[in-house]
Write a protein that holds these residues in place. Structure first.
Motif, mmCIF file in Angstrom:
data_model
loop_
_atom_site.group_PDB
_atom_site.id
_atom_site.type_symbol
_atom_site.label_atom_id
_atom_site.label_comp_id
_atom_site.label_asym_id
_atom_site.label_seq_id
_atom_site.Cartn_x
_atom_site.Cartn_y
_atom_site.Cartn_z
ATOM 1 N N PHE A 597 -11.146 -9.904 -7.521
ATOM 2 C CA PHE A 597 -11.859 -10.784 -6.597
ATOM 3 C C PHE A 597 -11.050 -12.051 -6.382
ATOM 4 N N VAL A 598 -10.509 -12.207 -5.168
ATOM 5 C CA VAL A 598 -9.670 -13.352 -4.838
ATOM 6 C C VAL A 598 -10.132 -13.919 -3.489
ATOM 7 N N ASP A 599 -10.350 -15.242 -3.459
ATOM 8 C CA ASP A 599 -10.734 -15.910 -2.205
ATOM 9 C C ASP A 599 -11.942 -15.242 -1.553
ATOM 10 N N GLU A 600 -12.962 -15.024 -2.364
ATOM 11 C CA GLU A 600 -14.250 -14.490 -1.908
ATOM 12 C C GLU A 600 -14.128 -13.092 -1.303
ATOM 13 N N GLN A 601 -13.111 -12.347 -1.736
ATOM 14 C CA GLN A 601 -12.943 -10.988 -1.217
ATOM 15 C C GLN A 601 -12.152 -10.173 -2.241
ATOM 16 N N TYR A 602 -12.443 -8.888 -2.320
ATOM 17 C CA TYR A 602 -11.716 -8.025 -3.251
ATOM 18 C C TYR A 602 -10.378 -7.592 -2.657
ATOM 19 N N THR A 603 -9.377 -7.581 -3.532
ATOM 20 C CA THR A 603 -8.106 -6.944 -3.222
ATOM 21 C C THR A 603 -8.042 -5.655 -4.035
ATOM 22 N N TYR A 604 -7.683 -4.530 -3.364
ATOM 23 C CA TYR A 604 -7.671 -3.224 -4.025
ATOM 24 C C TYR A 604 -6.235 -2.799 -4.318
ATOM 25 N N TYR A 605 -6.041 -2.326 -5.557
ATOM 26 C CA TYR A 605 -4.730 -1.842 -5.989
ATOM 27 C C TYR A 605 -4.839 -0.332 -6.182
ATOM 28 N N PHE A 606 -4.463 0.421 -5.155
ATOM 29 C CA PHE A 606 -4.549 1.883 -5.206
ATOM 30 C C PHE A 606 -3.412 2.442 -6.052
ATOM 31 N N LEU A 607 -3.730 3.335 -6.967
ATOM 32 C CA LEU A 607 -2.675 4.089 -7.640
ATOM 33 C C LEU A 607 -1.938 4.919 -6.598
ATOM 34 N N SER A 608 -0.619 4.952 -6.665
ATOM 35 C CA SER A 608 0.171 5.571 -5.597
ATOM 36 C C SER A 608 -0.160 7.043 -5.406
ATOM 37 N N THR A 609 -0.431 7.756 -6.506
ATOM 38 C CA THR A 609 -0.728 9.190 -6.378
ATOM 39 C C THR A 609 -2.040 9.419 -5.635
ATOM 40 N N VAL A 610 -3.040 8.576 -5.962
ATOM 41 C CA VAL A 610 -4.344 8.717 -5.297
ATOM 42 C C VAL A 610 -4.224 8.357 -3.816
ATOM 43 N N PHE A 611 -3.489 7.277 -3.524
ATOM 44 C CA PHE A 611 -3.344 6.824 -2.136
ATOM 45 C C PHE A 611 -2.641 7.889 -1.293
ATOM 46 N N THR A 612 -1.580 8.466 -1.845
ATOM 47 C CA THR A 612 -0.843 9.495 -1.100
ATOM 48 C C THR A 612 -1.707 10.716 -0.849
ATOM 49 N N ARG A 613 -2.506 11.108 -1.831
ATOM 50 C CA ARG A 613 -3.321 12.326 -1.702
ATOM 51 C C ARG A 613 -4.535 12.130 -0.805
ATOM 52 N N ASP A 614 -5.306 11.060 -1.036
ATOM 53 C CA ASP A 614 -6.603 10.904 -0.377
ATOM 54 C C ASP A 614 -6.552 10.123 0.934
ATOM 55 N N ILE A 615 -5.585 9.230 1.086
ATOM 56 C CA ILE A 615 -5.510 8.427 2.307
ATOM 57 C C ILE A 615 -4.441 8.968 3.253
ATOM 58 N N LEU A 616 -3.282 9.333 2.699
ATOM 59 C CA LEU A 616 -2.184 9.824 3.543
ATOM 60 C C LEU A 616 -2.179 11.338 3.683
ATOM 61 N N ASP A 617 -3.162 12.029 3.107
ATOM 62 C CA ASP A 617 -3.269 13.499 3.191
ATOM 63 C C ASP A 617 -2.001 14.200 2.714
ATOM 64 N N GLY A 618 -1.318 13.600 1.740
ATOM 65 C CA GLY A 618 -0.133 14.233 1.178
ATOM 66 C C GLY A 618 1.077 14.206 2.086
ATOM 67 N N ALA A 619 1.032 13.398 3.139
ATOM 68 C CA ALA A 619 2.162 13.350 4.077
ATOM 69 C C ALA A 619 3.423 12.841 3.380
ATOM 70 N N LYS A 620 4.559 13.353 3.838
ATOM 71 C CA LYS A 620 5.840 12.948 3.267
ATOM 72 C C LYS A 620 6.807 12.591 4.388
ATOM 73 N N GLY A 621 7.908 11.936 3.984
ATOM 74 C CA GLY A 621 8.974 11.655 4.931
ATOM 75 C C GLY A 621 8.535 10.781 6.087
ATOM 76 N N ALA A 622 8.950 11.172 7.305
ATOM 77 C CA ALA A 622 8.686 10.365 8.491
ATOM 78 C C ALA A 622 7.199 10.240 8.773
ATOM 79 N N SER A 623 6.444 11.304 8.511
ATOM 80 C CA SER A 623 5.009 11.271 8.748
ATOM 81 C C SER A 623 4.342 10.244 7.846
ATOM 82 N N GLN A 624 4.761 10.190 6.576
ATOM 83 C CA GLN A 624 4.198 9.210 5.647
ATOM 84 C C GLN A 624 4.534 7.785 6.071
#
Length: 674
Positions: A597-624
């Motif tokens: 919680f910083v400046d009245e708002q949360y900052t989120y620190y995504f683990l890279s493996t989770v972010f790549t899988r769940d947000i980027l749909d496992g995209a790699k290379g140019a697509s990522q």
């Protein structure tokens, strides 16, 4: 109906429509009728109880139509019989049986009479006339087209594969019996003789085609063709049930009961224009494209489909099917419109996903024949129109076989809100009806009563003016494109879909120009523009599907899991003994990362493996990189810059020391101010 002898001098029996007409006409033609019936030995249907005449009977002197009426002949029976006999339409055309030459075979001499086929005075079946030898363009699948009269006295046609002829005749007779032909079941007199009788080669040749639509400059339907055939006629031949395309009523009736209600209703105008545009996909070299109308129940979504189906008299299909069955339906709708009603009835997400790609690509599955060799892949051009209370994204996330909804699918079937936003469901103009339900009820009923006539007029126009139609279509489409320009930087996916909308707009305006649609010039342009803007709003903008999707996924993930899957190890206070910051040891299951919680708002620190899988749909290379850039440009990801080979390079991930967890590679996300 007939006032004097001159009115009936050249009358054909098809024109007699009621008993009063029969009685009135008889006073003028009694002698002629008797002579013709005597010469032709007419109406010799001794095996059919409904026919009142005896085989050998010779009508007495002065016998006329009034006498025939008393004996049981009705106008319906007479019209059915005359319509079922050979093509010439003289009065009592059964006299033409003398022109059918006997056929000599090794089994004897066959004679075709109005009463049926005879061999050595033995009747083997009812009227059965081979009219054409047919085969494919490759010269195979030789088939005999025969015309016959069934037990309801209706003229029918059926294809008989030549491969049935060398056998014992049982399969051949079963095929004809099942179609309604009377056959002598005695093996010697009946079915055994059929194969000899049908083992002939009529002079007329036809080319078999396995799908409706354009073949050269001719458009072929199951029972009709438009255009000027080249050396040989084209004939549709599909094993199994033929697709249903009905023609009922007149185009004036269609205009009065359906067409006039298009005025002021953008969804109906767009749907009908799209239906007409589907018929020119092959000549214009266009790709498949469809629309999916989304909306709550009972707002008129299915009404759009029924109105559009009335153009060519087609059937409205259901999403409750398999992808294999849908492939067969799509082939039957080649160069035409294809309907799928109520997405919620689809079996599961995997079937929907397969069907979206199939309909968009215009190509079925690759299959092998019984020898293991590759069969020809089914190909088709069609414009599907679909309805549903849910979007494709919702269906893909539902139940068994969950799938992602990809950009390629989003531009194959554009999703549009069915509700026109005027509080009347799909309508903007009720044309005097109290509510949309009553107007929908009228349109659905009328679409089943008046069908196929608009399509007939449209295809006649296209075939008669083939080259001019293609030129006009391109020109009118460009006019719409120029009239409604896109902003700079519009993604190619949006430009591609706009090209389809332009084609639809062009064809609708051409139909108005030919007075086939009761609308004013420019009405279709305006309606298509409304639907295109609705599609853009439903889609979310002119950016690529992937760019918009990755932002939406990030927002949805944080909104759903912000407090349950992100641990806060900071700000737990100082340890009284050591004076150091005490870690917050809150328990988090299935951790996706951390939050602070910083400046009245949360900052989120995504683990890279989770972010790549769940947000980027496992995209790699140019697509990522493209998706990460979109998130950074939109202000969601905090980036750093580093020098690499003399150039500033953005880094989207960081290494951060997390209390009680050590150094972690994370993506730092902060929701931008709204």
């Amino acid at each position: 109906m007939f006032d004097n002898k001159d009115d009936i001098e050249d009358v054909q029996i098809e024109e007699i429509i009621c008993p009063a007409d029969i009685e009135h006409i008889s006073q003028y033609v009694s002698q002629d009728v008797a002579l013709i019936m005597e010469d032709a030995c007419l109406f010799s249907y001794t095996d059919i109880d409904n026919m009142p005449y005896d085989t050998q009977r010779i009508p007495p002197q002065g016998y006329d139509l009034a006498d025939a009426q008393k004996e049981g002949w009705t106008p319906q029976l007479i019209k059915a019989l005359i319509g079922s006999l050979p093509d010439e339409n003289k009065l009592f055309s059964g006299v033409l049986c003398s022109q059918l030459k006997p056929i000599k075979t090794e089994a004897g001499q066959y004679i075709l009479k109005p009463a049926g086929v005879f061999c050595e005075d033995k009747k083997i079946c009812a009227f059965l006339n081979p009219i054409a030898s047919c085969r494919t363009l490759n010269g195979d699948q030789w088939t005999l087209l025969v015309q016959f009269i069934d037990k309801d006295f209706k003229k029918r046609e059926i294809f008989i594969p030549n491969k049935l002829l060398p056998k014992d005749g049982s399969a051949l007779s079963e095929l004809l019996i099942d179609s309604g032909l009377w056959i002598n079941v005695d093996p010697k007199a009946g079915r055994q003789n059929l194969k000899y009788y049908l083992n002939q080669t009529p002079k007329e040749r036809m080319v078999l085609v396995n799908k409706i639509g354009w073949h050269g400059q001719n458009y072929v339907f199951p029972d009709k063709a438009w255009g000027k055939p080249e050396r040989e006629k084209h004939k549709l031949y599909i094993q199994g049930t033929m697709p249903l395309y009905e023609e009922i009523g007149t185009i004036d009736q269609w205009t009065q009961e359906i067409g006039k209600y298009l005025q002021g209703n953008s969804r109906l105008i767009f749907g009908v224009s799209m239906g007409l545009a589907s018929s020119l996909l092959t000549p214009l070299g266009r790709q498949n494209f469809g629309v999916h109308y989304i909306g709550y129940s009972s707002i008129g979504k299915s009404t759009i489909l029924y109105v559009v189906a009335s153009i060519f008299g087609a059937e409205v299909k259901s999403w409750r099917t398999t992808d294999n069955c849908a492939e067969a339906w799509a082939r039957e709708a080649n160069d035409n419109i294809f309907f799928l009603d109520e997405l919620g009835k689809a079996p599961n997400a995997s079937v929907v996903s397969e069907m979206l790609y199939m309909l968009g690509d215009g190509q079925g599955k690759g299959r092998a024949n019984r020898f293991g060799d590759a069969r020809d892949v089914t190909k088709f051009k069609t414009y599907p129109q679909s309805t549903g209370e849910m979007s494709f994204e919702d269906k893909m996330r539902q139940g068994f076989g969950k799938r992602n909804f990809f950009a390629g699918q989003s531009v194959r079937l554009a999703q549009i809100q069915a509700d026109a936003g005027q509080g009347m469901g799909i309508y903007e103009n009720l044309h005097g009806f109290k509510n949309g339900a009553l107007l929908s009820d009228h349109l659905v009923k009328s679409s089943l009563k008046y069908r196929g006539t608009l399509g007939d007029a449209w295809l006649s126009y296209c075939c008669q003016n083939y080259n001019d139609v293609l030129k006009k279509a391109e020109c009118y489409a460009q006019i719409w494109m120029d009239k409604y320009p896109l902003e700079n930087g519009t993604d190619g996916q949006v430009i591609r879909v706009k090209g389809h909308f332009a084609h639809i707009a062009a064809i609708g305006e051409m139909a108005i120009e030919q007075k086939l649609l009761p609308l004013k010039s420019g009405d279709v342009y305006e309606a298509v523009a409304i639907l295109f803007n609705d599609w853009l709003n439903q889609r979310g903008g002119v950016e690529s599907h992937e760019d918009m999707e990755v932002v939406q996924k990030l927002i949805s993930f944080i909104e759903e899991h912000g407090s349950s899957r992100f641990e806060n190890p900071w700000n737990a206070g100082e340890d009284e003994q050591t004076g150091r910051e005490r870690p917050n040891n809150e328990k988090v299951f299935d951790r996706a990362g951390f939050r602070k919680f910083v400046d009245e708002q949360y900052t989120y620190y995504f683990l890279s493996t989770v972010f790549t899988r769940d947000i980027l749909d496992g995209a790699k290379g140019a697509s990522q990189k493209a998706r990460l850039k979109k998130l950074a440009d939109s202000g969601y990801i905090q980036t750093t810059t580093e020098k690499k080979e003399g150039k500033d390079m953005n880094r989207y991930s960081k290494t951060e020391r997390i209390p009680s967890h050590g150094v972690k590679k994370v993506y730092v996300v902060r929701m931008p101010a709204e």
